[in-house]
Motif scaffolding. Structure first.
Motif, PDB file in Angstrom:
ATOM      1  N   UNK A  94      20.395   5.190  10.604  1.00 45.59           N
ATOM      2  CA  UNK A  94      19.136   6.053  11.498  1.00 45.59           C
ATOM      3  C   UNK A  94      17.998   4.911  11.864  1.00 45.59           C
ATOM      4  N   UNK A  95      17.551   3.793  10.267  1.00 43.98           N
ATOM      5  CA  UNK A  95      16.355   3.389  10.705  1.00 43.98           C
ATOM      6  C   UNK A  95      16.268   2.521  11.494  1.00 43.98           C
ATOM      7  N   UNK A  96      15.265   2.030  11.628  1.00 41.88           N
ATOM      8  CA  UNK A  96      14.221   1.301  12.525  1.00 41.88           C
ATOM      9  C   UNK A  96      14.781  -0.251  12.596  1.00 41.88           C
ATOM     10  N   UNK A  97      15.046  -1.204  12.677  1.00 44.49           N
ATOM     11  CA  UNK A  97      15.275  -2.394  12.917  1.00 44.49           C
ATOM     12  C   UNK A  97      13.772  -3.103  12.149  1.00 44.49           C
ATOM     13  N   UNK A  98      14.098  -3.693  11.233  1.00 40.86           N
ATOM     14  CA  UNK A  98      12.608  -3.868  10.227  1.00 40.86           C
ATOM     15  C   UNK A  98      12.843  -5.337   9.987  1.00 40.86           C
ATOM     16  N   UNK A  99      13.429  -6.488  10.885  1.00 48.83           N
ATOM     17  CA  UNK A  99      12.822  -7.480  11.098  1.00 48.83           C
ATOM     18  C   UNK A  99      13.214  -8.491  12.225  1.00 48.83           C
ATOM     19  N   UNK A 100      12.284  -9.369  12.616  1.00 46.15           N
ATOM     20  CA  UNK A 100      12.003 -10.182  13.501  1.00 46.15           C
ATOM     21  C   UNK A 100      12.086 -11.686  12.909  1.00 46.15           C
ATOM     22  N   UNK A 101      12.612 -12.993  14.127  1.00 44.36           N
ATOM     23  CA  UNK A 101      12.466 -13.970  14.155  1.00 44.36           C
ATOM     24  C   UNK A 101      11.345 -14.761  13.212  1.00 44.36           C
ATOM     25  N   UNK A 122       7.440  -6.021   2.748  1.00 49.99           N
ATOM     26  CA  UNK A 122       6.183  -6.961   3.311  1.00 49.99           C
ATOM     27  C   UNK A 122       5.984  -5.566   4.487  1.00 49.99           C
ATOM     28  N   UNK A 123       7.563  -5.792   5.266  1.00 49.11           N
ATOM     29  CA  UNK A 123       6.858  -4.490   5.823  1.00 49.11           C
ATOM     30  C   UNK A 123       5.879  -3.404   5.845  1.00 49.11           C
ATOM     31  N   UNK A 124       6.291  -2.263   4.365  1.00 47.43           N
ATOM     32  CA  UNK A 124       5.644  -1.956   4.032  1.00 47.43           C
ATOM     33  C   UNK A 124       4.580  -1.689   3.258  1.00 47.43           C
ATOM     34  N   UNK A 125       3.671  -3.252   3.211  1.00 42.40           N
ATOM     35  CA  UNK A 125       2.762  -3.124   2.718  1.00 42.40           C
ATOM     36  C   UNK A 125       1.991  -3.128   4.433  1.00 42.40           C
ATOM     37  N   UNK A 126       2.361  -3.791   4.695  1.00 41.14           N
ATOM     38  CA  UNK A 126       1.826  -3.679   6.345  1.00 41.14           C
ATOM     39  C   UNK A 126       1.465  -2.861   7.136  1.00 41.14           C
ATOM     40  N   UNK A 127       2.526  -1.949   7.012  1.00 41.44           N
ATOM     41  CA  UNK A 127       3.072  -0.392   7.348  1.00 41.44           C
ATOM     42  C   UNK A 127       2.030   0.690   7.278  1.00 41.44           C
ATOM     43  N   UNK A 128       1.105   0.347   5.703  1.00 41.45           N
ATOM     44  CA  UNK A 128      -0.414   0.844   5.131  1.00 41.45           C
ATOM     45  C   UNK A 128      -1.054   0.193   5.882  1.00 41.45           C
ATOM     46  N   UNK A 129      -1.138  -0.778   5.934  1.00 42.85           N
ATOM     47  CA  UNK A 129      -2.085  -1.349   6.404  1.00 42.85           C
ATOM     48  C   UNK A 129      -2.430  -1.245   7.985  1.00 42.85           C
ATOM     49  N   UNK A 130      -1.758  -0.292   8.645  1.00 37.11           N
ATOM     50  CA  UNK A 130      -1.342  -0.648  10.159  1.00 37.11           C
ATOM     51  C   UNK A 130      -2.125   0.925   9.887  1.00 37.11           C
TER      52      UNK A 130
END
Length: 259
Positions: free
Chosen positions: A58-65, A156-164
């Protein structure tokens, strides 16, 4: 007349069925033990496994090209950034705020980033500097990307999520700068360090936009190896030079604050 004794061999032949019967009973007992073990489920472990699998699927997709440059063409590009931004984002701060109010707002952002990255800052992994007009959040490339790549790894997604989370619902302009060391790179995707640094900066911009930061507040710049902060003749110096820097402005206009 004396009865004739049966040969000893005949007696052994008649009792052989006991061996087969004993083997059958043993196998039958083992079968029921196995069946009982299978049917006795540890409810605690089953619940943990069930919740883990549910969370993964159920987790959201956390990657992109990753952004392709050079000879490779980008195929099947993702939908426009506007399509992935949540429509529930609150209205941004009034752009007519006074200079004093904006300075106070910038200090608030600095305090929140310091709190969120307290452990990494105390370890010397992340640094945060400020002046009257800017906040400079310095992140090592290893915190966001794998070596020679502009595709963010999972952490890296967790780091950017904190900043956002700190930057959302504000109007401060944000410039993301990418830097590398002086070791040359020449691949079909990244002909030089300039392309790699620019692609990494753009990747961070895209992640911020995915987390709800308005794209019109964002800019991405790549400097390659040409703005080092340390010598490139040591491993420690090269490590310091491989970085991504977020410059968070006191002002709202991204082009008016480019330095």
């Amino acid at each position: 007349m004396r009865r004739r004794r049966q040969p000893q061999e005949d007696l052994h032949n008649k009792e052989r069925w006991l061996i087969s019967y004993a083997d059958f009973i043993t196998l039958l007992f083992a079968f029921f033990v196995v069946m009982y073990s299978v049917s006795s489920v540890n409810e605690g472990k089953y619940k943990v496994l069930s919740e883990t699998l549910t969370g993964v699927f159920n987790a959201p997709q956390r990657s992109f090209q990753p952004i392709e440059v050079g000879d490779q063409s980008q195929r099947g590009t993702a939908a426009a950034t506007d399509d992935v931004i949540s429509p529930d984002i609150a209205e941004t701060v009034d752009p007519a705020l006074s200079e004093q109010d904006r300075s106070a707002e910038l200090r608030t952002i600095a305090d929140q980033l310091t709190l969120d990255f307290d452990e990494l800052i105390s370890q010397g992994v992340v640094s945060l500097e400020s002046n009257k007009r800017w906040l400079e959040l310095n992140l090592p490339d290893s915190l966001l990307f794998s070596s020679g790549s502009a595709e963010p790894h999972y952490d890296g997604f967790e780091v950017v999520k904190k900043i956002a989370g700190v930057l959302r619902n504000r109007d401060n302009a944000v410039k993301v700068e990418g830097f590398t060391d002086n070791r040359p790179i020449r691949t079909s995707a990244y002909p030089s360090n300039w392309e790699l640094s620019a692609a990494r900066a753009a990747a961070v911009v895209r992640m911020l936009a995915m987390e709800g930061v308005e794209p019109e507040r964002l800019a991405a710049v790549g400097y390659g190896q040409h703005q080092p902060v340390a010598r490139n003749d040591t491993e420690e110096g090269r490590r310091r030079n491989r970085r991504v820097v977020l410059l968070i402005s006191r002002d709202a206009s991204i082009r008016g604050t480019m330095r």
